[in-house]
Design an enzyme around this catalytic site. Structure first.
Site, PDB file in Angstrom:
ATOM      1  N   SER A 269      40.000  39.901 -13.094  1.00  0.00           N
ATOM      2  CA  SER A 269      40.856  39.373 -11.991  1.00  0.00           C
ATOM      3  C   SER A 269      41.557  37.961 -12.562  1.00  0.00           C
ATOM      4  CB  SER A 269      40.155  39.205 -10.478  1.00  0.00           C
ATOM      5  OG  SER A 269      41.301  38.445  -9.717  1.00  0.00           O
TER       6      SER A 269
ATOM      7  N   TYR B  56      33.377  35.460  -5.564  1.00  0.00           N
ATOM      8  CA  TYR B  56      33.842  36.526  -5.921  1.00  0.00           C
ATOM      9  C   TYR B  56      34.576  36.471  -7.351  1.00  0.00           C
ATOM     10  CZ  TYR B  56      37.470  39.999  -7.178  1.00  0.00           C
ATOM     11  OH  TYR B  56      38.127  40.683  -7.798  1.00  0.00           O
TER      12      TYR B  56
ATOM     13  N   LYS C 106      33.291  37.389 -11.507  1.00  0.00           N
ATOM     14  CA  LYS C 106      34.003  38.042 -12.621  1.00  0.00           C
ATOM     15  C   LYS C 106      34.119  37.158 -13.682  1.00  0.00           C
ATOM     16  CE  LYS C 106      35.893  41.619 -10.194  1.00  0.00           C
ATOM     17  NZ  LYS C 106      35.415  42.960 -10.812  1.00  0.00           N
TER      18      LYS C 106
HETATM   19  C1  WQD Z   1      48.558  37.064  -1.552  1.00  0.00           C
HETATM   20  C2  WQD Z   1      49.303  36.134  -0.931  1.00  0.00           C
HETATM   21  C3  WQD Z   1      48.079  34.913   0.780  1.00  0.00           C
HETATM   22  C4  WQD Z   1      47.578  38.054   3.815  1.00  0.00           C
HETATM   23  C5  WQD Z   1      43.420  38.877  -4.077  1.00  0.00           C
HETATM   24  C6  WQD Z   1      42.186  38.479  -4.688  1.00  0.00           C
HETATM   25  C7  WQD Z   1      42.207  38.625  -6.300  1.00  0.00           C
HETATM   26  C8  WQD Z   1      42.971  40.116  -6.525  1.00  0.00           C
HETATM   27  C9  WQD Z   1      44.079  40.202  -5.776  1.00  0.00           C
HETATM   28  C10 WQD Z   1      40.859  41.188  -6.855  1.00  0.00           C
HETATM   29  C11 WQD Z   1      48.785  34.943  -0.576  1.00  0.00           C
HETATM   30  C12 WQD Z   1      49.204  35.482   1.569  1.00  0.00           C
HETATM   31  C13 WQD Z   1      47.893  37.321   2.717  1.00  0.00           C
HETATM   32  C14 WQD Z   1      48.039  37.499   5.183  1.00  0.00           C
HETATM   33  C15 WQD Z   1      49.494  35.933   4.004  1.00  0.00           C
HETATM   34  N1  WQD Z   1      42.123  40.924  -6.090  1.00  0.00           N
HETATM   35  N2  WQD Z   1      48.869  36.413   2.558  1.00  0.00           N
HETATM   36  N3  WQD Z   1      48.892  36.605   5.160  1.00  0.00           N
HETATM   37  O1  WQD Z   1      44.790  36.155  -2.520  1.00  0.00           O
HETATM   38  O2  WQD Z   1      46.597  36.595  -4.050  1.00  0.00           O
HETATM   39  O3  WQD Z   1      44.595  37.975  -4.480  1.00  0.00           O
HETATM   40  O4  WQD Z   1      44.091  40.169  -4.247  1.00  0.00           O
HETATM   41  O5  WQD Z   1      41.019  41.314  -8.090  1.00  0.00           O
HETATM   42  O6  WQD Z   1      41.110  38.643  -6.689  1.00  0.00           O
HETATM   43  O7  WQD Z   1      42.043  37.124  -4.672  1.00  0.00           O
HETATM   44  O8  WQD Z   1      46.115  38.381  -2.622  1.00  0.00           O
HETATM   45  O9  WQD Z   1      47.336  39.891  -0.910  1.00  0.00           O
HETATM   46  O10 WQD Z   1      45.227  38.460  -0.456  1.00  0.00           O
HETATM   47  O11 WQD Z   1      47.477  37.104  -0.618  1.00  0.00           O
HETATM   48  O12 WQD Z   1      50.218  34.943   4.082  1.00  0.00           O
HETATM   49  O13 WQD Z   1      47.606  38.128   6.005  1.00  0.00           O
HETATM   50  O14 WQD Z   1      49.783  36.443   0.694  1.00  0.00           O
HETATM   51  O15 WQD Z   1      47.894  33.504   1.488  1.00  0.00           O
HETATM   52  O16 WQD Z   1      49.374  33.764  -0.766  1.00  0.00           O
HETATM   53  P1  WQD Z   1      45.540  37.068  -3.502  1.00  0.00           P
HETATM   54  P2  WQD Z   1      46.386  38.621  -1.247  1.00  0.00           P
END
Ligand code: WQD
Length: 339
Positions: free
Chosen positions: A125, A150, A154
């Protein structure tokens, strides 16, 4: 035969479809802790082929050993199985380190017993980069202490794989560092199925769109980005799963010069949360109900890939657009809610 651990999960199931369509023989092992057995039938309905499936927990060394004895013709592994919630890992670090590291160590012990070549593709990741210093993010970006247990599992798993690959000429590894996978298979028979409360932006948006979530909370709009919201690299799940087949073929062809190699899998384009909302509204024709909340612990402001190395060395690049990814995610959400 290719052993796919976690093969009934989101990325695993899409990769199994691509493997079968490339005439690989596939054995899925999955403990069904974060996936549904119905996905097996869905995969079968896409690719009319027999898929072998075994339900085991990879932390159970005896059960895993029996699998390798039962299927001696395993000649490649794609390892997806892991706990993967950033937020949950912060509250349950021991569970995450135990599960995610014991499973990879058990798999390695079984592979080391084999006499013939058996490479491994590791599901990693972009989280391992933590708060990167430069953008787009290349593979030589210094690895920092990731923002969550997490992400650290990785990073540690990659270090274990690297060290073990140096000890055994019959064992090469490619670690694929995903950015943000989104969307669903073109058949709409498989897609993202978050069991319980979704954690990621796109499923939360699509569930807000159909009304099963009342409103999206934007996690902060005061970041140092053009519109104040976080920027990510959203890559279509189909592009991502195709990369696994290409990487596996490279390993099996033994033309890998190094025993351990890393590739970033992203589009190379960054998109903000507000831009995603706007694009979703245009794709769905809906006005999305959202409000701005506080920042989320562990979030980095900006993360998007430099995909040049995967293009240069694997001959892979993302082809599908963000709009196609969002549209398929929306179509999938409507499909699983019979809308
Ligand atoms: C994306 C953006 C949130 C939800 C995660 C894992 C990473 C990988 C991909 C596995 C961020 C914002 C989110 C909400 C929001 N997974 N958001 N309101 O955190 O970039 O990555 O998924 O490998 O390891 O960490 O993805 O989709 O959670 O968030 O504003 O209700 O959307 O703050 O900026 P993230 P995400």
């Amino acid at each position: 035969m290719i052993l796919v651990t976690g093969g009934l999960g989101y990325i695993g199931s899409h990769t199994v479809v691509e493997l079968l369509e490339n005439d690989f023989e596939v054995l899925i092992v999955d403990d069904l802790s974060n996936s549904s057995i119905s996905v097996l039938d869905s995969i079968n309905s896409i690719v009319k082929k027999n898929i072998l499936f075994e339900q085991i927990n990879l932390c159970n060394k005896k059960d895993l050993s029996l699998i390798f004895q039962k299927y001696p013709n395993i000649n490649g592994v794609i390892h997806f199985a892991a706990h993967k919630s950033v937020r949950e890992s912060i509250s349950k670090p021991i569970d995450y380190y135990y599960n995610n590291l014991t499973s990879i160590l058990n798999i390695l012990e079984e592979i080391m017993i084999k006499s013939e070549f058996c490479p491994l593709i590791f599901s990693s990741s972009c989280t391992v980069y933590g708060r990167a210093n430069a953008f787009p993010i290349s593979e030589d970006e210094p690895i920092k202490l990731p923002e969550s247990p997490y992400g650290n599992t990785k990073k540690v798993a990659e270090e274990i794989l690297h060290d073990v690959s140096l000890t055994n000429k019959n064992f090469n590894v490619i670690s694929l560092r995903y950015f943000n996978p989104i969307g669903a298979h073109s058949s709409l028979k498989i897609g993202e199925l978050p069991l319980g409360e979704p954690q990621n932006l796109i499923p939360i948006i699509t569930k807000t769109g159909i009304g099963s979530i009342e409103k999206l909370i934007v996690n902060g709009s005061d970041y140092n980005t053009p519109d104040g919201s976080c920027i990510r690299d959203y890559i279509h799940i189909t592009d991502l799963s195709k990369a696994h087949v290409i990487a596996l073929k490279k390993l099996l062809s033994k033309d890998s010069s190094k025993s351990f190699e890393v590739y970033n899998l992203g589009t190379g384009k960054g998109t903000s949360v507000f831009e995603i909302i706007k694009l979703f509204e245009s794709v769905s024709g809906l006005k999305l109900n959202y409000e701005i909340g506080s920042r989320r612990e562990g979030d980095v402001p900006i993360s998007y890939a430099n995909p040049a190395k995967a293009e240069r060395e694997l001959g892979w690049k993302a082809n599908l657009s963000l709009k196609e990814g969002l549209s398929s995610a929306w179509d999938w959400e409507k499909r699983i809610n019979n809308l």
